[in-house]
Design a protein around this motif. Structure first.
Motif, PDB file in Angstrom:
ATOM      1  N   SER A   1     -61.771 -70.081  12.641  1.00 41.87           N
ATOM      2  CA  SER A   1     -62.710 -70.553  13.643  1.00 41.87           C
ATOM      3  C   SER A   1     -64.109 -69.997  13.413  1.00 41.87           C
ATOM      4  O   SER A   1     -64.980 -70.115  14.252  1.00 41.87           O
ATOM      5  N   GLY A   2     -64.307 -69.339  12.278  1.00 43.88           N
ATOM      6  CA  GLY A   2     -65.649 -68.865  11.969  1.00 43.88           C
ATOM      7  C   GLY A   2     -65.913 -67.444  12.435  1.00 43.88           C
ATOM      8  O   GLY A   2     -67.054 -67.062  12.643  1.00 43.88           O
ATOM      9  N   PHE A   3     -64.860 -66.666  12.619  1.00 45.99           N
ATOM     10  CA  PHE A   3     -65.046 -65.260  13.000  1.00 45.99           C
ATOM     11  C   PHE A   3     -64.999 -64.389  11.747  1.00 45.99           C
ATOM     12  O   PHE A   3     -64.398 -64.779  10.737  1.00 45.99           O
ATOM     13  N   VAL A   4     -65.599 -63.225  11.860  1.00 45.83           N
ATOM     14  CA  VAL A   4     -65.443 -62.234  10.804  1.00 45.83           C
ATOM     15  C   VAL A   4     -64.426 -61.212  11.299  1.00 45.83           C
ATOM     16  O   VAL A   4     -64.534 -60.725  12.425  1.00 45.83           O
ATOM     17  N   LEU A   5     -63.431 -60.988  10.459  1.00 43.80           N
ATOM     18  CA  LEU A   5     -62.427 -59.993  10.830  1.00 43.80           C
ATOM     19  C   LEU A   5     -62.855 -58.642  10.230  1.00 43.80           C
ATOM     20  O   LEU A   5     -63.105 -58.552   9.031  1.00 43.80           O
ATOM     21  N   ILE A   6     -62.983 -57.648  11.097  1.00 42.42           N
ATOM     22  CA  ILE A   6     -63.414 -56.333  10.621  1.00 42.42           C
ATOM     23  C   ILE A   6     -62.237 -55.369  10.743  1.00 42.42           C
ATOM     24  O   ILE A   6     -61.653 -55.245  11.817  1.00 42.42           O
ATOM     25  N   ILE A   7     -61.865 -54.805   9.636  1.00 40.19           N
ATOM     26  CA  ILE A   7     -60.775 -53.822   9.681  1.00 40.19           C
ATOM     27  C   ILE A   7     -61.372 -52.452   9.420  1.00 40.19           C
ATOM     28  O   ILE A   7     -61.979 -52.189   8.378  1.00 40.19           O
ATOM     29  N   TYR A   8     -61.232 -51.614  10.384  1.00 37.21           N
ATOM     30  CA  TYR A   8     -61.794 -50.263  10.247  1.00 37.21           C
ATOM     31  C   TYR A   8     -60.775 -49.281  10.775  1.00 37.21           C
ATOM     32  O   TYR A   8     -60.339 -49.385  11.930  1.00 37.21           O
ATOM     33  N   GLU A   9     -60.389 -48.424   9.893  1.00 36.62           N
ATOM     34  CA  GLU A   9     -59.331 -47.477  10.230  1.00 36.62           C
ATOM     35  C   GLU A   9     -58.115 -48.223  10.762  1.00 36.62           C
ATOM     36  O   GLU A   9     -57.618 -49.125  10.120  1.00 36.62           O
ATOM     37  N   ASP A  10     -57.682 -47.938  11.960  1.00 36.77           N
ATOM     38  CA  ASP A  10     -56.478 -48.600  12.462  1.00 36.77           C
ATOM     39  C   ASP A  10     -56.785 -49.782  13.345  1.00 36.77           C
ATOM     40  O   ASP A  10     -55.898 -50.384  13.944  1.00 36.77           O
ATOM     41  N   ASN A  11     -58.069 -50.070  13.447  1.00 37.26           N
ATOM     42  CA  ASN A  11     -58.437 -51.138  14.390  1.00 37.26           C
ATOM     43  C   ASN A  11     -58.894 -52.394  13.682  1.00 37.26           C
ATOM     44  O   ASN A  11     -59.446 -52.352  12.591  1.00 37.26           O
ATOM     45  N   ALA A  12     -58.674 -53.550  14.387  1.00 42.02           N
ATOM     46  CA  ALA A  12     -59.161 -54.853  13.885  1.00 42.02           C
ATOM     47  C   ALA A  12     -60.064 -55.450  14.946  1.00 42.02           C
ATOM     48  O   ALA A  12     -59.724 -55.446  16.135  1.00 42.02           O
ATOM     49  N   TYR A  13     -61.209 -55.915  14.476  1.00 46.58           N
ATOM     50  CA  TYR A  13     -62.146 -56.540  15.402  1.00 46.58           C
ATOM     51  C   TYR A  13     -62.470 -57.940  14.882  1.00 46.58           C
ATOM     52  O   TYR A  13     -62.438 -58.181  13.673  1.00 46.58           O
ATOM     53  N   VAL A  14     -62.798 -58.832  15.807  1.00 44.38           N
ATOM     54  CA  VAL A  14     -63.306 -60.140  15.353  1.00 44.38           C
ATOM     55  C   VAL A  14     -64.687 -60.351  15.957  1.00 44.38           C
ATOM     56  O   VAL A  14     -64.929 -60.060  17.131  1.00 44.38           O
ATOM     57  N   VAL A  15     -65.581 -60.898  15.125  1.00 38.57           N
ATOM     58  CA  VAL A  15     -66.960 -61.141  15.553  1.00 38.57           C
ATOM     59  C   VAL A  15     -67.281 -62.609  15.271  1.00 38.57           C
ATOM     60  O   VAL A  15     -67.019 -63.083  14.163  1.00 38.57           O
ATOM     61  N   GLU A  16     -67.814 -63.252  16.252  1.00 37.37           N
ATOM     62  CA  GLU A  16     -68.105 -64.675  16.017  1.00 37.37           C
ATOM     63  C   GLU A  16     -69.433 -64.826  15.295  1.00 37.37           C
ATOM     64  O   GLU A  16     -70.485 -64.444  15.791  1.00 37.37           O
TER      65      GLU A  16
END
Lengths: 357, 495
Positions: free
Chosen positions: B113-128
């Protein structure tokens, strides 16, 4: 299942219509029919069929003629000449010879009244002074639209009327009234609408004169527009009748008396040099002269109908029949009828040189 | 968190448009995963990567300073509390950011859907960081606006919502979004004005939509067919429109609008037969003069269905019903045509329909050639070759021109179908056949229901007030104070 049965029933109803299917190109569209009687008592039919094969010359007709034992027989024999079957529903004109009108009118019309294809909305003419064969051929040669000719004559002159066969038959079915039918004649190769022929029962008796035809239509409430001229030369007054209404009523006191109340609107169209129309008195005078002229004409016509023609074409009998007057049932009631005529003319336009608005 | 990275990598072996970016600064490893086709790369570089890199740098500088100067640490601690580790969620300068649980949510859904998946340490974030893959707003192509607004919907649902919200600025305009389609994950939105629309209708539609289970939704028609499922009538019972002003007008009447992402058409329901004949442009013109326009439209509706049938019945069955001169003209024109009138009519109507269909399908370049060929073949050559009569050309022309009054493709298809039925009945038994076909047509029309509402309203069931308002005349807007009872319970429109 029920659906299919319904569909089948609908289709049965529908396909039933198919036997009436006829392509327009298979029809010989008849414009006019003329019927004569030959010397040995056979019918001679002459028809104008519209020529549809020629795209450039529309309205051109082809003439077919045949002789047969009956009208239908002679009409059907035309199939031997024409590639298409005659189609009568769009017929405009039926012309009968004087001979047929006098002796065989009812028999001859029978075919047209019975044949379910036709609409009986056509105009009936009696050939006056010629055979219907000649008349038909002349109409075709001159490319005359007899319907428009009749229309303009009836609207602007009034010596004929626009009664179709249906109207004539309706009049015929009424008790106490006889019919009068338009006639046509050939005047030096030109087809011309002539004065009307009057009937007694189903048989033609003779012709009215031209002026009498106009008066007849005036009394039958069929007159739209005509020209009337009173007096002569320097004193003459010419007027154009633009509206007329005739009321026929039974007299309340005298049981064999019929009152005519004729209301007319007219315009002065021409006058002799001695006629001066300036003030209202003079207008009234002119109105009086015209009223007297029409009154005399009407009275003369009624007298002639009563004594000479002896056929109740004006419809006295029908009026008495409708009003339940027993006088209608007396023998020879027509000659005993008394009439009084009242004419009211209203002059709308005196015909000044400059128009006043 | 390497298992998430490995999982994404293994899954996207054949997805070469998926891009992996690894940032290693200061002993910190951050992985970015996104679909190149869908993201806006400036946004990713400027707002995602730069934000992260900057904050890590700042942090390390701060850390160094703290290490050197113990007093500073005490000062900062005093002011801010304990300095935390890198906080991705508060670092990135993009409005839509979310921490997700990869166990529970499908990360690919976000990536696609056009998000960037950010994996940092144990966490995952999505940014549109979605790129706008949509054309700009242009004039409506399938509906002509004479005097009205010239904007039209585009393929981007948010733009479409914006166009509607621009016109109806009330908090009561509800926008309920749902993702439908197992594979397509298409945004489907329901819009209505909560204090105008009828609750039961909203509930009905919501329930129908909630039952949809399909792999993909490509157009608004997919939804239409799902929610219309029990409708076997020919007539369209919802309106497809491209114009936001039309949608706003219907919303304010209490109707419900369905928008689907990637479809430039909005679905408005329920629809009445009258709506396909009336045009919103009537509202933008002087009300007194609209009557003539409306009468013309009704006449053209009758003409487009009836003309070929009437011609057939007059020429093959009921010749006595037309004036002699006209019959003569017909006969003269038909002379030499080798086919019966019905066959002739079928040939002409069908060849015209073929021409029309191919004209619609073909591209613009060959379209011109097509119309020249069509005009020549259908118009002149066929007549001079004697295959058809000129009258038939006139009949087809009248039929077509009258048909052009209706822009909705569904209406055009219905009219086509009924034209053929009328022709068939007329060729079987003339005027009577037209009578039978008319009965069938009216029966079909009145038995249609549009989402439990009668399709032929306000003619049947009869409502004189509504008829006066919109059937043949249009009431002055200042005098039209009530909404339609059939669509809403909130009747007061203006005072």
């Amino acid at each position: 299942m029920r659906k299919y049965i319904i569909a089948l029933l609908v289709l049965v109803i529908l396909f039933d219509g198919l036997n009436n299917l006829r392509e327009v190109t298979d029809l010989a569209i008849v414009k006019a029919i003329g019927i004569d009687m030959t010397e040995d008592g056979q019918y001679k039919t002459t028809v104008i069929v519209i020529d549809t094969s020629n795209k450039e010359a529309q309205n051109e007709g082809i003439i077919y003629e045949a002789i047969g034992e009956s009208v239908h027989d002679s009409a059907r024999k035309i199939v031997n000449e024409s590639p298409k079957k005659l189609y009568l529903a769009q017929m405009e004109t039926l012309i009968l010879s004087e001979d047929i009108a006098k002796n065989n009118f009812e028999d001859t019309l029978g075919f047209f009244i019975r044949d379910n294809e036709g609409s009986n909305a056509f105009y009936l003419f009696i050939a006056n002074g010629c055979t219907s064969d000649e008349l038909i051929k002349s109409i075709n040669e001159e490319k005359i639209n007899i319907k428009s000719l009749l229309n303009s004559s009836a609207r602007y002159r009034g010596n004929c009327n626009m009664d179709s066969l249906n109207d004539i038959l309706k009049t015929k079915m009424k008790p106490g009234i006889n019919i009068a039918i338009n006639t046509a004649s050939i005047d030096d190769t030109k087809v011309k609408i002539n004065s009307m022929a009057y009937f007694d029962g189903w048989n033609m008796r003779g012709y009215l004169t031209d002026d009498e035809s106009i008066i007849y239509n005036l009394l039958r409430n069929n007159l739209d527009n005509t020209i009337v001229v009173a007096e002569q030369k320097e004193n003459r007054i010419g007027a154009e009748i633009i509206y007329s209404k005739t009321e026929m009523t039974l007299d309340k006191e005298q049981n064999n008396k019929v009152n005519f109340n004729i209301k007319i609107k007219a315009n002065i169209s021409e006058t002799g040099s001695d006629v001066i129309i300036k003030d209202s008195e003079q207008i009234q005078n002119v109105e009086y002269i015209l009223e007297e002229k029409i009154k005399t004409d009407v009275n003369e016509f009624i007298e002639k109908v009563k004594n000479e023609y002896g056929s109740d074409i004006i419809g006295f009998g029908n009026l008495m029949y409708r009003k339940k007057d027993d006088f209608f049932y007396e023998d020879n009631y027509l000659s005993k009828i008394d009439t009084s005529v009242n004419v009211e003319i209203d002059i709308q336009n005196q015909g000044g040189v400059t128009k006043k608005w | 968190m390497n298992n998430l990275l490995d999982y994404v990598k293994s899954k996207s072996k054949d997805l070469n448009d998926i891009f992996f970016r690894n940032i290693c600064i200061d002993g910190k490893e951050i992985n970015l995963i996104y679909d190149e086709a869908l993201i806006d790369s400036t946004m990713v570089s400027n707002f995602v990567i730069r934000s992260i890199v900057d904050s890590i740098r700042e942090e390390s500088i701060l850390k160094n300073e703290i290490d050197e100067d113990k007093d500073l640490k005490a000062k900062i601690d005093k002011k801010l509390g304990n300095v935390q580790e890198l906080d991705i969620e508060n670092t990135i300068a993009i409005n839509k950011i979310k921490k997700i649980d990869p166990q529970k949510e499908n990360v690919f859904e976000y990536i696609m859907s056009g998000f960037v998946l950010i994996i940092y340490e144990d966490n995952a974030y999505v940014v549109e960081t979605k790129a706008t893959l949509s054309r700009s707003i242009s004039e409506p192509t399938s509906e002509n606006s004479i005097r009205g607004a010239k904007d039209s919907f585009v393929e981007n649902i948010m733009k479409n919502v914006g166009l509607i919200r621009n016109r109806v600025k009330t908090e009561n305009l509800v926008y309920k979004e749902k993702k439908l389609g197992r594979k397509s994950k298409t945004k489907v939105a329901l819009m209505y004005i909560s204090d105008i629309a009828k609750k039961d209708l909203v509930k009905y539609v919501e329930e129908k939509i909630s039952r949809i289970d399909i792999d993909a939704i490509l157009d608004v028609n997919y939804i239409q067919e799902y929610i219309e499922e029990k409708n076997d009538s020919d007539f369209p019972i919802s309106i497809n429109t491209q114009r936001p002003d039309v949608v706003s007008y219907y919303l304010l009447q209490g109707r419900i609008v369905i928008l689907v992402d990637n479809s430039p058409y909005a679905l408005v329901l329920p629809a009445f037969f009258e709506d396909f004949i009336n045009n919103i442009d009537d509202l933008y013109q002087k009300s007194k003069n609209v009557t003539f326009t409306k009468v013309i439209r009704y006449i053209s509706l009758i003409l487009t269905i009836l003309t070929p049938a009437l011609y057939l019945s007059l020429i093959t069955f009921d010749q006595e019903s037309i004036p002699a001169e006209l019959l003569t003209a017909f006969a003269t024109q038909r002379e030499g045509v080798p086919f019966p009138a019905f066959v002739e009519a079928i040939i002409m109507i069908f060849s015209f329909e073929i021409l029309r269909e191919s004209d619609m399908r073909s591209n613009k370049v060959s379209g011109n050639t097509l119309s020249i060929v069509g005009a020549l073949i259908l118009g002149d050559a066929a007549v001079s070759a004697g295959i058809v009569s000129p009258i038939m050309i006139i009949v087809v022309a009248i039929t077509t021109i009258s048909g052009l009054n209706f822009s909705d493709i569904n209406v055009i298809n219905v009219l086509r179908k009924w034209r053929a039925i009328f022709m068939l009945f007329a060729s079987l038994c003339g005027i009577i056949g037209i009578g039978i076909a008319t009965i069938l047509f009216v029966a079909s029309l009145v038995s249609t229901r549009s989402y439990t509402k009668p399709f032929t309203y306000p003619v049947s069931p009869l409502n004189f007030t509504e008829m006066k308002k919109s059937l043949f005349t249009r009431i002055n807007i200042s005098k039209d104070k009530k909404r339609q009872k059939i669509l809403t319970n909130n009747l007061t429109k203006s005072r």
